[in-house]
Enzyme design. Sequence first.
Site, PDB file in Angstrom:
ATOM      1  N   GLU A   1       5.504 -10.450  14.485  1.00 49.72           N
ATOM      2  CA  GLU A   1       4.982 -10.988  15.738  1.00 49.72           C
ATOM      3  C   GLU A   1       5.371 -12.473  15.877  1.00 49.72           C
ATOM      4  O   GLU A   1       5.760 -12.927  16.943  1.00 49.72           O
ATOM      5  CB  GLU A   1       3.470 -10.819  15.730  1.00 49.72           C
ATOM      6  CG  GLU A   1       2.861 -10.819  17.099  1.00 49.72           C
ATOM      7  CD  GLU A   1       1.375 -10.548  17.021  1.00 49.72           C
ATOM      8  OE1 GLU A   1       0.914 -10.047  15.976  1.00 49.72           O
ATOM      9  OE2 GLU A   1       0.689 -10.868  18.005  1.00 49.72           O
TER      10      GLU A   1
ATOM     11  N   ARG B   1       0.822  -1.218   0.000  1.00 49.26           N
ATOM     12  CA  ARG B   1       0.000   0.000   0.000  1.00 49.26           C
ATOM     13  C   ARG B   1       0.851   1.262   0.000  1.00 49.26           C
ATOM     14  O   ARG B   1       0.378   2.335  -0.401  1.00 49.26           O
ATOM     15  CB  ARG B   1      -0.997  -0.030   1.167  1.00 49.26           C
ATOM     16  CG  ARG B   1      -2.121  -1.031   0.934  1.00 49.26           C
ATOM     17  CD  ARG B   1      -3.026  -1.148   2.135  1.00 49.26           C
ATOM     18  NE  ARG B   1      -2.363  -1.666   3.315  1.00 49.26           N
ATOM     19  CZ  ARG B   1      -2.130  -2.954   3.551  1.00 49.26           C
ATOM     20  NH1 ARG B   1      -2.520  -3.867   2.685  1.00 49.26           N
ATOM     21  NH2 ARG B   1      -1.499  -3.338   4.642  1.00 49.26           N
TER      22      ARG B   1
HETATM   23  P1  AMP Z   1       4.831  -2.756  11.283  1.00 52.69           P
HETATM   24  O1  AMP Z   1       6.071  -3.360  10.707  1.00 52.69           O
HETATM   25  O2  AMP Z   1       4.328  -3.482  12.491  1.00 52.69           O
HETATM   26  O3  AMP Z   1       4.980  -1.250  11.545  1.00 52.69           O
HETATM   27  O4  AMP Z   1       3.669  -2.944  10.222  1.00 52.69           O
HETATM   28  C1  AMP Z   1       3.494  -2.043   9.200  1.00 52.69           C
HETATM   29  C2  AMP Z   1       3.118  -2.717   7.914  1.00 52.69           C
HETATM   30  O5  AMP Z   1       2.114  -3.692   8.102  1.00 52.69           O
HETATM   31  C3  AMP Z   1       2.545  -1.685   6.950  1.00 52.69           C
HETATM   32  O6  AMP Z   1       3.043  -1.965   5.647  1.00 52.69           O
HETATM   33  C4  AMP Z   1       1.049  -1.861   7.054  1.00 52.69           C
HETATM   34  O7  AMP Z   1       0.456  -1.775   5.781  1.00 52.69           O
HETATM   35  C5  AMP Z   1       0.854  -3.242   7.657  1.00 52.69           C
HETATM   36  N1  AMP Z   1      -0.036  -3.229   8.837  1.00 52.69           N
HETATM   37  C6  AMP Z   1       0.330  -3.539  10.112  1.00 52.69           C
HETATM   38  N2  AMP Z   1      -0.709  -3.483  10.945  1.00 52.69           N
HETATM   39  C7  AMP Z   1      -1.765  -3.109  10.207  1.00 52.69           C
HETATM   40  C8  AMP Z   1      -3.160  -2.855  10.500  1.00 52.69           C
HETATM   41  N3  AMP Z   1      -3.657  -2.958  11.757  1.00 52.69           N
HETATM   42  N4  AMP Z   1      -3.964  -2.465   9.490  1.00 52.69           N
HETATM   43  C9  AMP Z   1      -3.473  -2.352   8.234  1.00 52.69           C
HETATM   44  N5  AMP Z   1      -2.192  -2.578   7.894  1.00 52.69           N
HETATM   45  C10 AMP Z   1      -1.345  -2.960   8.862  1.00 52.69           C
END
Ligand code: AMP
Length: 176
Positions: free
Chosen positions: A101, A64
């Site tokens: 996770e 995205r």
């Molecule tokens: P992180 O590495 O945990 O910061 O996750 C970010 C990536 O995962 C981004 O590319 C987001 O598009 C996706 N992502 C993580 N959590 C969500 C969520 N609750 N809703 C939508 N996309 C998420």
Amino acid sequence: MVADSIDRLRAAVRDVPNFPRHGIVFKDITPILIDATLFRDSIDCFLDRCRSLTVDKVVGIDARGFLFGSAVAYASGVGFVPIRKKGKLPFKTASAAYSLEYGDAEMEMHIDSIEPGEKIVLIDDLLATGGTSAAAAALIRKAGGELLEAQFLIELEFLDGRPKLEPTPVVSFLKY
Ligand code: AMP
């Protein structure tokens, strides 16, 4: 960006409980994409920020981040660099591992995407724990890019992702 359009963008983000797995509330940005005004307003949030910076390239994160990042690059008159999940890019890549996770993952970038000294803005739809964007930031720095700022449409503040991106300045438009 006027407060009104931020409110409209916030109202359009759709919460989808238990996607992609139980316990996750997925922030679905597709209602923004399908509405011409909202999509333009979302891109304008990023462009407002980029106007105060001298940017050579926009880097977007799979998948995205491509939607927002490529529109911002086009409107800014600069190149766009995709950072993708492992195994998707066809040419020679540099890679950076990060923790999910459950288990680990890797992001990749083509080795000829960024010239040393180029000024970069990193864009994704959402900052959660920060692992994905920290891996992207590591790839940008490894290539010699100067990461000016990381920008996100949405930030899940309760997941405390910002510290993972330090010392890169982080900007987000819709905070939860
Ligand atoms: P992180 O590495 O945990 O910061 O996750 C970010 C990536 O995962 C981004 O590319 C987001 O598009 C996706 N992502 C993580 N959590 C969500 C969520 N609750 N809703 C939508 N996309 C998420």
